[in-house]
Design an enzyme around this catalytic site. Structure first.
Site, short mmCIF file in Angstrom:
data_model
loop_
_atom_site.label_atom_id
_atom_site.label_comp_id
_atom_site.label_asym_id
_atom_site.label_seq_id
_atom_site.Cartn_x
_atom_site.Cartn_y
_atom_site.Cartn_z
N LYS A 1 0.86 -1.19 0.00
CA LYS A 1 0.00 0.00 0.00
C LYS A 1 0.90 1.23 0.00
O LYS A 1 2.03 1.18 0.47
CB LYS A 1 -0.87 0.04 1.26
CG LYS A 1 -2.11 0.90 1.12
CD LYS A 1 -3.26 0.11 0.52
CE LYS A 1 -4.45 0.94 0.19
NZ LYS A 1 -5.58 0.09 -0.24
N ASP B 1 -7.10 4.25 -4.46
CA ASP B 1 -7.74 4.08 -3.16
C ASP B 1 -8.37 5.45 -2.88
O ASP B 1 -8.63 6.21 -3.84
CB ASP B 1 -6.71 3.68 -2.08
CG ASP B 1 -7.37 3.19 -0.79
OD1 ASP B 1 -7.84 2.05 -0.74
OD2 ASP B 1 -7.45 3.98 0.19
P1 NDP Z 1 -12.97 7.62 -2.77
O1 NDP Z 1 -11.91 8.61 -2.56
O2 NDP Z 1 -13.51 7.41 -4.13
O3 NDP Z 1 -14.20 7.91 -1.81
C1 NDP Z 1 -14.05 7.96 -0.43
C2 NDP Z 1 -15.37 8.30 0.20
O4 NDP Z 1 -15.28 8.15 1.62
C3 NDP Z 1 -15.79 9.75 -0.03
O5 NDP Z 1 -17.19 9.85 -0.02
C4 NDP Z 1 -15.17 10.43 1.18
O6 NDP Z 1 -15.81 11.68 1.53
C5 NDP Z 1 -15.41 9.41 2.26
N1 NDP Z 1 -14.37 9.56 3.27
C6 NDP Z 1 -13.03 9.48 3.08
N2 NDP Z 1 -12.36 9.71 4.22
C7 NDP Z 1 -13.30 9.98 5.13
C8 NDP Z 1 -13.23 10.31 6.49
N3 NDP Z 1 -12.06 10.42 7.14
N4 NDP Z 1 -14.40 10.48 7.14
C9 NDP Z 1 -15.59 10.37 6.48
N5 NDP Z 1 -15.70 10.07 5.18
C10 NDP Z 1 -14.58 9.88 4.51
O7 NDP Z 1 -12.37 6.25 -2.19
P2 NDP Z 1 -12.88 4.76 -2.44
O8 NDP Z 1 -14.33 4.71 -2.65
O9 NDP Z 1 -11.97 4.16 -3.44
O10 NDP Z 1 -12.51 4.08 -1.04
C11 NDP Z 1 -13.44 3.95 0.03
C12 NDP Z 1 -12.97 2.84 0.96
O11 NDP Z 1 -12.92 1.60 0.24
C13 NDP Z 1 -11.58 3.02 1.56
O12 NDP Z 1 -11.57 2.44 2.84
C14 NDP Z 1 -10.69 2.18 0.64
O13 NDP Z 1 -9.52 1.78 1.27
C15 NDP Z 1 -11.64 1.01 0.36
N6 NDP Z 1 -11.36 0.21 -0.82
C16 NDP Z 1 -11.27 0.78 -2.05
C17 NDP Z 1 -11.08 -0.02 -3.17
C18 NDP Z 1 -11.06 0.55 -4.54
O14 NDP Z 1 -10.95 -0.25 -5.49
N7 NDP Z 1 -11.16 1.84 -4.74
C19 NDP Z 1 -10.91 -1.48 -3.04
C20 NDP Z 1 -11.11 -1.98 -1.71
C21 NDP Z 1 -11.31 -1.15 -0.66
P3 NDP Z 1 -15.09 13.05 1.17
O15 NDP Z 1 -15.23 13.20 -0.31
O16 NDP Z 1 -15.84 14.06 1.94
O17 NDP Z 1 -13.67 12.92 1.60
O1 2IT Z 2 -7.92 -1.69 -0.76
C1 2IT Z 2 -7.87 -2.16 -1.91
O2 2IT Z 2 -7.98 -3.38 -2.11
C2 2IT Z 2 -7.69 -1.23 -3.03
N1 2IT Z 2 -7.64 -0.03 -2.81
C3 2IT Z 2 -7.52 -1.76 -4.40
C4 2IT Z 2 -6.09 -2.16 -4.65
C5 2IT Z 2 -5.76 -2.58 -6.05
O3 2IT Z 2 -4.58 -2.87 -6.25
O4 2IT Z 2 -6.63 -2.64 -6.93
#
Ligand code: NDP
Ligand code: 2IT
Length: 444
Positions: free
Chosen positions: A126, A166
């Site tokens: 990461k 992420d």
């Molecule tokens: P994005 O940046 O696209 O979206 C994040 C969302 O979460 C936004 O709505 C954001 O609000 C909110 N958020 C972020 N930080 C905070 C905080 N401290 N408090 C409250 N709300 C918060 O990220 P993703 O959708 O990609 O990721 C969301 C989660 O999923 C994370 O935990 C990530 O690690 C996990 N994840 C992502 C994957 C991926 O493929 N993208 C795969 C597996 C897991 P705001 O805009 O106001 O910051």
């Molecule tokens: O938390 C996760 O699994 C991700 N943000 C996706 C990682 C990836 O390599 O696609």
């Protein structure tokens, strides 16, 4: 003292300023305790757990860049290369002001087990930066990404370490990072996933984490004789994971009534209009509050109260530790029966234990959100073969992978006599493969 307890205490002593990392290690070590004690002598002989909790490599670097006022700004960049026992390091990059080494080590550690569960050959890593993309111009984001890659390129590569998105890192950032990697190395290779389709991205990667979460939910319902149709559902966050979870949930007939961002949440009893959310978040990079200004049936509330709404299914898809014990108690009291984690470690340990104890069906992120990284691994396969699969082909594979993860998780939970404990099941199933690879490869 058990071997797992001994290692946990050592981790806390060695990393006293890394609470998130210690939290993630504790959850894993507690749940693999039975699997470890059954092989204790073998594992102790090669200090397996001591090696498992220590990243193979952690780099931290300076990222200087010019903002639009021509002022030089400096952020801190990181890459944690945690474990390469079963494949090149793989895991996202997070750009958020809260990013620090503890958060990235927790994410990198979890990624080892998640990636193992996918059944695909990817190790755990990461990275990211405390850079805040909010309010920055495209040019500032590009200059930041170029500077970040100017250091990172030394450590990554298609067969070495393959970052992706992420929080705060999506298609735009991956594009800028890819362009700079190519320029610095002269290599056109699959060094990043989540790329746009014209330069080696995979169809279905954007949707994969959210869709995969709903495919996992479908497995949970099928195996417990339930259905998703008509279920009132809360989805926190409104980023990549949340948006595509809602899209697939609605396609399956679920009734999603709330979403959020870091400022507050919207409640729309008529069902979330996802085209409005996509326009606000994906096109205009705005705030979720604007939804209530555009949709009459919705109300917006400031703050983190989304879990106070009544629901049958809750899907935390925003960030770590966003669902605490009091929230879980409220959810249960309001009729919630299922929680599946789209985010990484969104549920605190106390809330998780409470859910399992009270019979809420609970699927941890390692299993439930693994569809994103699994599809990243499919993108790597396509890049290596110089081929692109259709959306349907990728989606079919994703569905099979999620069903397989459910099965492995459930089988491990059954084997250890706790059929309803998917946290234990997912951690043990992920761990067993890593442990056998690390043992076979000798002390390294
Ligand atoms: P994005 O940046 O696209 O979206 C994040 C969302 O979460 C936004 O709505 C954001 O609000 C909110 N958020 C972020 N930080 C905070 C905080 N401290 N408090 C409250 N709300 C918060 O990220 P993703 O959708 O990609 O990721 C969301 C989660 O999923 C994370 O935990 C990530 O690690 C996990 N994840 C992502 C994957 C991926 O493929 N993208 C795969 C597996 C897991 P705001 O805009 O106001 O910051
Ligand atoms: O938390 C996760 O699994 C991700 N943000 C996706 C990682 C990836 O390599 O696609």
């Amino acid at each position: 003292m058990s071997y797992t307890q001994e290692i946990y205490e050592r981790v806390v002593a060695k990393n006293p300023h890394e609470p998130e990392f210690c939290q993630a290690v504790k959850e894993v070590l507690d749940s693999i305790e039975l699997a470890v004690s059954a092989n204790e002598e073998k594992y102790r002989r090669v200090s397996l757990l001591e090696r498992l909790v220590e990243p193979e490599r952690a780099v931290s670097f300076r990222v200087p860049w010019y903002d639009d006022q021509n002022v030089v700004r400096v952020n801190r960049g990181y890459r944690i290369q945690f474990n390469s026992a079963i494949g090149p390091y793989k895991g996202g990059l997070r750009f958020h002001p809260s990013v620090n080494q503890s958060i990235l080590k927790f994410l990198g550690f979890e990624q080892i087990f998640k990636n193992s569960l996918t059944g695909l050959p990817i190790g755990g890593g990461k990275g990211g930066s405390d850079f805040d993309p909010k309010g920055k111009s495209d040019r500032e984001v590009m200059l930041f990404c170029q500077s970040f890659m100017t250091e990172l390129f030394k450590y990554v590569g298609a067969d070495r370490d393959v970052p992706a998105g992420d929080i705060g890192v999506g298609g735009r950032e991956v594009g800028y990072l890819y362009g700079q990697y190519k320029r610095l190395t002269g290599m056109y290779e699959g060094v990043l996933t989540g790329k746009a389709i014209p330069f080696g991205g995979s169809l279905g990667r954007t949707e994969a984490t959210g869709y995969g979460l709903i495919y996992m939910l479908e497995q949970m319902m099928q195996h417990s004789g339930g259905t998703l149709v008509g279920k009132t559902t809360l989805v926190s966050g409104s980023g990549n994971v949340a948006i595509y979870a809602v899209e697939k949930a609605q396609a399956k007939g679920m009734n999603v009534v709330a979403m959020s961002d870091s400022n507050g949440y919207i409640y729309d009893p008529k069902g979330i209009k996802l085209d409005v959310v996509k326009d606000i978040k994906e096109v205009r990079r705005g705030r979720i509050k604007e939804y209530a200004e555009r949709v009459d049936s919705a109300i917006y509330t400031e703050g983190k109260g989304i879990w106070t709404l009544p629901c049958e299914i809750a899907l935390p898809c925003a960030t770590q530790n966003e669902l605490e014990l009091e929230d879980m108690k409220t959810l249960l009291a309001n009729g919630c029966q299922v929680v599946a984690e789209g985010a990484n470690m969104p549920t605190t340990r106390e809330a998780t234990d409470y859910a399992i104890e009270k019979g809420i069906m609970f699927m941890p992120g390692k299993a439930a959100n693994a569809g994103g990284v699994a599809t990243s691994a499919l993108e790597m396969s396509q890049n290596s073969m110089r081929l692109s699969w259709t959306f349907e082909e990728v989606d079919q594979r994703l569905q099979r992978i999620m069903a397989d993860i459910y099965q492995k998780t459930s089988d491990a939970a059954n084997r250890y006599g706790q059929p309803h404990n998917f946290v234990l099941g997912a951690n043990i199933a992920g761990f067993e493969k890593i442990a056998s690879a690390m043992t076979a490869q000798g002390v390294c």
